[in-house]
Write a protein that holds these residues in place. Structure first.
Motif, PDB file in Angstrom:
ATOM      1  N   SER A   9     -19.616   4.881  22.681  1.00 24.50           N
ATOM      2  CA  SER A   9     -18.298   5.293  23.163  1.00 24.50           C
ATOM      3  C   SER A   9     -17.257   5.166  22.052  1.00 24.50           C
ATOM      4  N   LYS A  93     -15.551   2.008  33.622  1.00 25.29           N
ATOM      5  CA  LYS A  93     -16.266   3.082  34.346  1.00 25.29           C
ATOM      6  C   LYS A  93     -17.642   2.609  34.782  1.00 25.29           C
ATOM      7  N   ALA A 119     -16.673  -3.602  21.969  1.00 26.34           N
ATOM      8  CA  ALA A 119     -15.924  -3.682  20.702  1.00 26.34           C
ATOM      9  C   ALA A 119     -14.536  -3.167  20.991  1.00 26.34           C
TER      10      ALA A 119
HETATM   11  C1  FMN Z   1      -8.672   5.003  15.911  1.00 29.41           C
HETATM   12  C2  FMN Z   1      -9.029   4.544  17.310  1.00 29.41           C
HETATM   13  C3  FMN Z   1      -9.865   3.467  17.469  1.00 29.41           C
HETATM   14  C4  FMN Z   1     -10.181   3.012  18.729  1.00 29.41           C
HETATM   15  N1  FMN Z   1     -11.015   1.926  18.863  1.00 29.41           N
HETATM   16  C5  FMN Z   1     -11.286   1.469  20.086  1.00 29.41           C
HETATM   17  C6  FMN Z   1     -12.131   0.339  20.255  1.00 29.41           C
HETATM   18  O1  FMN Z   1     -12.641  -0.255  19.293  1.00 29.41           O
HETATM   19  N2  FMN Z   1     -12.379  -0.093  21.491  1.00 29.41           N
HETATM   20  C7  FMN Z   1     -11.842   0.509  22.616  1.00 29.41           C
HETATM   21  O2  FMN Z   1     -12.095   0.035  23.731  1.00 29.41           O
HETATM   22  N3  FMN Z   1     -11.061   1.599  22.486  1.00 29.41           N
HETATM   23  C8  FMN Z   1     -10.779   2.076  21.271  1.00 29.41           C
HETATM   24  N4  FMN Z   1      -9.966   3.175  21.133  1.00 29.41           N
HETATM   25  C9  FMN Z   1      -9.473   3.840  22.363  1.00 29.41           C
HETATM   26  C10 FMN Z   1     -10.559   4.686  22.992  1.00 29.41           C
HETATM   27  O3  FMN Z   1     -11.085   5.618  22.066  1.00 29.41           O
HETATM   28  C11 FMN Z   1      -9.983   5.430  24.200  1.00 29.41           C
HETATM   29  O4  FMN Z   1      -9.633   4.481  25.200  1.00 29.41           O
HETATM   30  C12 FMN Z   1     -10.939   6.434  24.767  1.00 29.41           C
HETATM   31  O5  FMN Z   1     -10.352   7.075  25.887  1.00 29.41           O
HETATM   32  C13 FMN Z   1     -12.246   5.793  25.191  1.00 29.41           C
HETATM   33  O6  FMN Z   1     -13.073   6.742  25.818  1.00 29.41           O
HETATM   34  P1  FMN Z   1     -14.633   6.554  25.893  1.00 29.41           P
HETATM   35  O7  FMN Z   1     -14.860   5.173  26.347  1.00 29.41           O
HETATM   36  O8  FMN Z   1     -15.033   7.582  26.896  1.00 29.41           O
HETATM   37  O9  FMN Z   1     -15.174   6.835  24.558  1.00 29.41           O
HETATM   38  C14 FMN Z   1      -9.647   3.659  19.871  1.00 29.41           C
HETATM   39  C15 FMN Z   1      -8.808   4.750  19.695  1.00 29.41           C
HETATM   40  C16 FMN Z   1      -8.510   5.189  18.428  1.00 29.41           C
HETATM   41  C17 FMN Z   1      -7.584   6.368  18.293  1.00 29.41           C
END
Ligand code: FMN
Length: 394
Positions: A9, A93, A119
């Motif tokens: 993710s 989720k 993370a």
């Molecule tokens: C540069 C960057 C780094 C990120 N790193 C994290 C991270 O380490 N952990 C986290 O929970 N969200 C992180 N986020 C936020 C998530 O990418 C964001 O909440 C996203 O909607 C998660 O969707 P997913 O869980 O479906 O991938 C980061 C966002 C950006 C822009």
């Protein structure tokens, strides 16, 4: 080679998932990767397809094999699902069954061992929604690979750094080994209360919710067993992968259990079987009168003792004892009298555990005198602990 689904993710640590895929392959797994939209902002499917030689899924409606729903196929075939890195959003989720992308859809269709390596920024990791999601997933026996403490990508200090690839791969290997602990074993579980009819409308029963029996069924499946549950009327949902025989009375429970006993290697009596039943159920409904009435009770057969006797050593038979006193001498006497391999006792006078609670704490007393304590855990974790303790060589 066993399949592992690696869900990645949208954390900055997504770049390390390539190394994790390689490490899992080195340890003998075939790795199939699924990326969230967030993950694709950091890494590409081409990277994982190149590394693993397997298709990398990103879209819920993708079908590498035409006409086969990939989320079901991948979920069915996986020996383990590892979500690494797991973002706060994906954790929430997973905890609540929101399936709005391919990874969370696979997770919802999957009932095997789950490994999660979070993370994120330390404030996010300590936030109430993330703590709540972690607790829910832990109660479902997800294996957490705790993040390290230190400086994270944004410069903040605290807990949230993606755990090392070695540590995550070890956790995946451990759950995959554990998932075969009861392979080839048939486990019979009795669960829930019994109902002993008084008349057409009324019955004698007890407060058993069937949650411990359901947890035992789920745990035995997670350890690779074939599971049959003989269940009294309880509302706790039973896993669809087990064979369920529904009964009402103690005598029906005994009959159904004796039938299933012949093919069983391990029998666990988690049902709260009524010790007594009304001598004769009245046809129709007993009418109200302004006088006391007598209800004569006669003893029911002792289900677990009869199963132990009939098993005659061909299956290990383990009982449960709901002891309000916590007195182990009472438990030992019960174990001897009923001829059991072990008794798992829980102190039902403690409000944090027992009947309707989602937690329990077991004291496992063996016929050979050993005593082991689980400590307070979710009923599923207690059930896993119990089955693992029972399968340890003496
Ligand atoms: C540069 C960057 C780094 C990120 N790193 C994290 C991270 O380490 N952990 C986290 O929970 N969200 C992180 N986020 C936020 C998530 O990418 C964001 O909440 C996203 O909607 C998660 O969707 P997913 O869980 O479906 O991938 C980061 C966002 C950006 C822009």
């Amino acid at each position: 080679m066993p399949y592992v689904v690696l869900g990645v993710s949208g954390s900055i640590a997504a770049y390390r998932a390539g190394d994790l895929a390689r490490e899992l392959m080195r340890r003998g797994f075939t790795v199939r990767v699924c990326l969230t939209d967030g993950a694709q902002r950091f890494v590409s499917p081409a990277l994982f397809e190149g590394l693993t030689g397997q298709p990398c899924l990103v879209d819920t409606f993708e079908e590498p094999e035409r006409g086969r729903m990939a989320h079901i196929d991948w979920a069915r075939q996986a020996a383990a699902l590892v979500v690494a890195p797991a973002t706060g959003s994906t954790l929430a989720k997973l905890a609540h069954g929101i399936a709005d992308d391919m990874l969370t859809t696979i997770a919802l269709a999957y009932s095997g061992p789950l490994v999660v390596a979070p993370a994120m920024n330390p404030t996010m990791y300590g936030s109430e929604p993330v703590r709540a999601a972690v607790e829910i997933l832990r109660a479902r026996a997800a294996a957490f690979v705790e993040p390290d403490a230190g400086e994270v990508a944004c410069g903040e200090q605290g807990e949230g750094k993606f755990a090392g690839v070695e540590r995550i791969a070890e956790a995946v290997q451990a759950v995959a080994i554990r998932a075969r602990l009861l392979e080839g074993q048939r486990v019979l579980i009795t669960s829930g209360p019994t109902r002993e009819p008084i008349d057409a409308a009324r019955f004698l029963s007890n407060r058993s919710s069937g949650k411990m029996g359901a947890a035992l069924a789920r745990a035995a499946l997670l350890l690779g067993a074939e599971v049959t549950v003989v269940s009294g009327p309880a509302s706790a949902p039973l896993p669809i992968e087990c064979t369920v025989i529904r009964v009402q009375t103690a005598r029906e429970m005994l009959e159904a259990s004796l039938e299933a006993l012949r093919q069983s290697h391990l029998v666990i009596g988690a049902a709260a079987v009524a010790d007594y039943r009304p001598e004769a159920a009245v046809d129709g409904k007993i009418r109200r009168v302004d006088e006391p009435i007598d209800l004569r009770l006669v003893p029911n057969p002792d289900v677990i003792a009869t199963l132990a006797e009939k098993a005659g050593g061909s299956a290990r038979v383990v009982g449960f004892a709901a002891e309000p006193s916590g007195d182990l001498d009472v438990v030992r006497e019960k174990l001897r009298r009923k001829g059991l391999h072990a008794v798992a006792s829980n102190d039902i006078s403690l409000p944090v555990i027992g009947f309707e609670s989602n937690n329990n704490a077991l004291t496992l007393v063996f016929a050979d005198g050993r005593v082991e304590e689980s400590g307070v855990r979710s009923k599923l974790e207690c059930a896993l602990w119990l089955l693992e303790s029972l399968s340890e060589p003496v």
